[in-house]
Design an enzyme around this catalytic site. Structure first.
Site, PDB file in Angstrom:
ATOM      1  N   GLY A 208       0.779  -1.231   0.000  1.00 34.04           N
ATOM      2  CA  GLY A 208       0.000   0.000   0.000  1.00 34.04           C
ATOM      3  C   GLY A 208       0.812   1.282   0.000  1.00 34.04           C
ATOM      4  O   GLY A 208       0.243   2.370   0.093  1.00 34.04           O
ATOM      5  N   GLN A 209       2.142   1.170  -0.122  1.00 37.84           N
ATOM      6  CA  GLN A 209       2.945   2.387  -0.195  1.00 37.84           C
ATOM      7  C   GLN A 209       2.528   3.171  -1.434  1.00 37.84           C
ATOM      8  O   GLN A 209       2.124   2.609  -2.448  1.00 37.84           O
ATOM      9  CB  GLN A 209       4.444   2.056  -0.271  1.00 37.84           C
ATOM     10  CG  GLN A 209       5.000   1.404   0.976  1.00 37.84           C
ATOM     11  CD  GLN A 209       4.822  -0.101   0.996  1.00 37.84           C
ATOM     12  OE1 GLN A 209       4.134  -0.674   0.165  1.00 37.84           O
ATOM     13  NE2 GLN A 209       5.440  -0.749   1.958  1.00 37.84           N
ATOM     14  N   HIS A 210       2.668   4.491  -1.368  1.00 39.61           N
ATOM     15  CA  HIS A 210       2.186   5.364  -2.445  1.00 39.61           C
ATOM     16  C   HIS A 210       2.710   4.926  -3.812  1.00 39.61           C
ATOM     17  O   HIS A 210       1.951   4.880  -4.791  1.00 39.61           O
ATOM     18  CB  HIS A 210       2.560   6.818  -2.158  1.00 39.61           C
ATOM     19  CG  HIS A 210       1.923   7.781  -3.098  1.00 39.61           C
ATOM     20  ND1 HIS A 210       0.575   8.075  -3.035  1.00 39.61           N
ATOM     21  CD2 HIS A 210       2.430   8.482  -4.146  1.00 39.61           C
ATOM     22  CE1 HIS A 210       0.284   8.932  -3.997  1.00 39.61           C
ATOM     23  NE2 HIS A 210       1.387   9.193  -4.677  1.00 39.61           N
TER      24      HIS A 210
END
Length: 198
Positions: free
Chosen positions: A77-79
């Site tokens: 879910g990191q950008h």
């Protein structure tokens, strides 16, 4: 003759499998949820919570619930990784979106991220289950408050099955109920997006 018989047996023993994306911002508890599901439905075969690290890329797990086979994709879910999520949409049968109920500073970013997902043409019509995670913590937002924040994207959900449920992935509270809701909706939606045959 052997190859013909083998081919027939393989065809008869193939099973239906649904691909489910587990998405959400980093640190929402997606991997913890995946491991808890594996622990519940795969006879305890899962990582302990102290061995779970942030996902860089993806984790994949398989579970069976009442003869419904699920392939679960826990995608980072990191950008920077969110730009890759759309690559999975066309092949998935449902989306589980995990929200960190304690991360008040990013709740609007979380809502905007979910809106982008449900507005994508490849996710049209598939069930969306939003899980308000970390409900075991005193500093978590109430589920009703989270629903209010996310109400603004209701128009993008259309007529598809969608629901918001409270869970604690760490403790396993609400996880089985969420999985039950999901499998019912996958079966109900199979005419729209048929399962894979494996």
């Amino acid at each position: 003759m052997y190859h013909l018989a083998r081919g027939i047996i393989q065809e008869l023993t193939r099973r239906e499998e649904y691909s489910v994306l587990i998405l959400g911002l980093d640190n929402a508890g997606k991997t913890t949820l995946l491991e808890k599901l594996k622990g519940i439905y795969n006879e305890g075969r899962s990582l302990s919570s102290d061995k779970i690290v942030p996902t860089v890329g993806q984790n994949v797990g398989h579970i069976t619930i009442n003869n419904t086979h699920l392939k679960l994709w826990d995608v980072g879910g990191q950008h920077a990784l969110r730009t890759l999520w759309h690559e999975y949409y066309a092949e998935c049968h449902a989306i589980v979106f995990v929200v960190d109920s304690t991360d008040r500073a990013r709740i609007e970013e979380c809502r905007d991220t979910l809106q982008t997902i449900v507005a994508h043409e490849d996710t049209e019509g598939i069930p969306v289950l939003m899980l308000a995670n970390k409900q075991d913590r005193d500093d978590s937002l109430e589920v009703e408050d989270i629903k209010e924040i996310f109400n603004r994207i209701a128009e993008h959900l259309g007529a598809r099955d969608s629901r918001v449920l409270p869970i604690s992935a760490l403790r396993g509270e609400g996880v089985k109920e969420a999985a039950d809701w999901l499998t019912i909706r996958l079966e109900r939606n199979k005419q729209y997006r048929p399962p894979d045959r494996r």
